[in-house]
Write a protein that holds these residues in place. Structure first.
Motif, PDB file in Angstrom:
ATOM      1  N   ILE A 133     -52.455  78.631 -23.631  1.00 25.04           N
ATOM      2  CA  ILE A 133     -51.277  77.984 -23.049  1.00 25.04           C
ATOM      3  C   ILE A 133     -50.268  79.063 -22.685  1.00 25.04           C
ATOM      4  N   GLY A 134     -49.994  79.170 -21.404  1.00 25.47           N
ATOM      5  CA  GLY A 134     -49.008  80.135 -20.939  1.00 25.47           C
ATOM      6  C   GLY A 134     -47.756  79.460 -20.394  1.00 25.47           C
ATOM      7  N   TRP A 135     -47.779  78.147 -20.307  1.00 25.04           N
ATOM      8  CA  TRP A 135     -46.667  77.372 -19.753  1.00 25.04           C
ATOM      9  C   TRP A 135     -45.807  76.855 -20.900  1.00 25.04           C
ATOM     10  N   PHE A 136     -44.895  77.712 -21.383  1.00 19.77           N
ATOM     11  CA  PHE A 136     -44.033  77.339 -22.504  1.00 19.77           C
ATOM     12  C   PHE A 136     -42.733  78.123 -22.413  1.00 19.77           C
ATOM     13  N   LYS A 137     -41.741  77.656 -23.145  1.00 18.07           N
ATOM     14  CA  LYS A 137     -40.430  78.313 -23.197  1.00 18.07           C
ATOM     15  C   LYS A 137     -40.446  79.316 -24.344  1.00 18.07           C
ATOM     16  N   GLU A 138     -40.617  80.574 -24.002  1.00 18.41           N
ATOM     17  CA  GLU A 138     -40.728  81.591 -25.049  1.00 18.41           C
ATOM     18  C   GLU A 138     -39.506  81.595 -25.961  1.00 18.41           C
ATOM     19  N   ARG A 139     -38.325  81.555 -25.397  1.00 18.89           N
ATOM     20  CA  ARG A 139     -37.102  81.627 -26.208  1.00 18.89           C
ATOM     21  C   ARG A 139     -37.026  80.469 -27.203  1.00 18.89           C
ATOM     22  N   ALA A 140     -37.384  79.271 -26.760  1.00 21.99           N
ATOM     23  CA  ALA A 140     -37.338  78.100 -27.651  1.00 21.99           C
ATOM     24  C   ALA A 140     -38.366  78.223 -28.768  1.00 21.99           C
ATOM     25  N   VAL A 141     -39.581  78.652 -28.432  1.00 26.14           N
ATOM     26  CA  VAL A 141     -40.628  78.779 -29.453  1.00 26.14           C
ATOM     27  C   VAL A 141     -40.273  79.906 -30.427  1.00 26.14           C
ATOM     28  N   LYS A 142     -39.700  80.993 -29.919  1.00 23.62           N
ATOM     29  CA  LYS A 142     -39.270  82.075 -30.812  1.00 23.62           C
ATOM     30  C   LYS A 142     -38.247  81.557 -31.821  1.00 23.62           C
ATOM     31  N   LYS A 143     -37.325  80.733 -31.360  1.00 25.09           N
ATOM     32  CA  LYS A 143     -36.302  80.184 -32.257  1.00 25.09           C
ATOM     33  C   LYS A 143     -36.940  79.275 -33.312  1.00 25.09           C
ATOM     34  N   ILE A 144     -37.848  78.415 -32.885  1.00 28.07           N
ATOM     35  CA  ILE A 144     -38.513  77.488 -33.815  1.00 28.07           C
ATOM     36  C   ILE A 144     -39.274  78.261 -34.896  1.00 28.07           C
ATOM     37  N   LEU A 145     -39.964  79.340 -34.489  1.00 21.79           N
ATOM     38  CA  LEU A 145     -40.813  80.090 -35.422  1.00 21.79           C
ATOM     39  C   LEU A 145     -40.116  81.316 -36.035  1.00 21.79           C
TER      40      LEU A 145
END
Length: 189
Positions: A133-145
């Motif tokens: 999966i390359g279609w994602f919001k990197e900044r949002a996922v970084k914050k979540i994880l």
């Protein structure tokens, strides 16, 4: 040792799985086998920059689905995957910043791609399904994880047991070897 036919057969088995059995958890031992395969991948200057975040927690997976997807592609099947893997790279200043400034080649993406595909092939060999999966919001996922700033998330991988084996009949067509290769120079028509 795996012979050529066995290896090509394994590669043919690898499909982008979009139908998971949410009730069937992935054993840690299976994930560790995938991580071991990824760990053995080559990398620029042997930096081994890949880092894998294995997300089994249902709440975190839900947050990734709800807050981490870019608009346009629903990826509804991601809700059923029992594991989401965040494929990250920890950037080295010389190898991943200075060297690409001269060569124009983003080495960290090559390194992550090789390690990620080792992971995916090890999963396939164990009967697990995956999807890049390359279609994602990197900044949002970084914050979540809680991923630090110096680390990039280059891809997400869904991981789990396919809900059915019928998916193998839906392989998308592949170009011929003649369409993707030439010998000694670029001589495509």
């Amino acid at each position: 040792m795996c012979d050529r036919d066995q290896f090509v057969s394994l590669v043919r088995q690898r499909l982008s799985c979009r139908v998971y059995d949410p009730a069937r958890p992935v054993p840690h031992q299976a994930i560790e086998t995938c991580l071991e395969a990824a760990r053995l991948a080559p990398s620029a200057c042997n930096q081994q920059p890949w880092r894998f975040i294995i997300v089994e927690d249902a709440d975190l997976r839900k947050q990734i689905y709800e807050k981490g997807r870019l608009p346009g592609l629903a990826h509804t099947w991601l809700q059923d995957a029992p594991v989401i893997v965040a494929l990250c790279v920890e950037l080295d200043w010389v190898t991943h910043k200075v060297a690409p400034a001269f060569s124009g080649i983003p080495y960290y993406l090559l390194d992550a791609g090789i390690a990620g595909e080792h992971f995916v092939l090890a999963a396939t060999e164990q009967g697990l399904g995956t999807c890049w999966i390359g279609w994602f919001k990197e900044r949002a996922v970084k914050k979540i994880l809680k991923v630090p700033r110096r680390v990039r998330i280059v891809s997400l991988l869904s991981l789990g047991y396919p809900a059915s084996s019928d998916e193998s009949s839906s392989r998308t067509p592949r170009k011929s070897i003649g369409q993707i290769s030439t010998w000694n120079s670029w001589n495509h028509a």
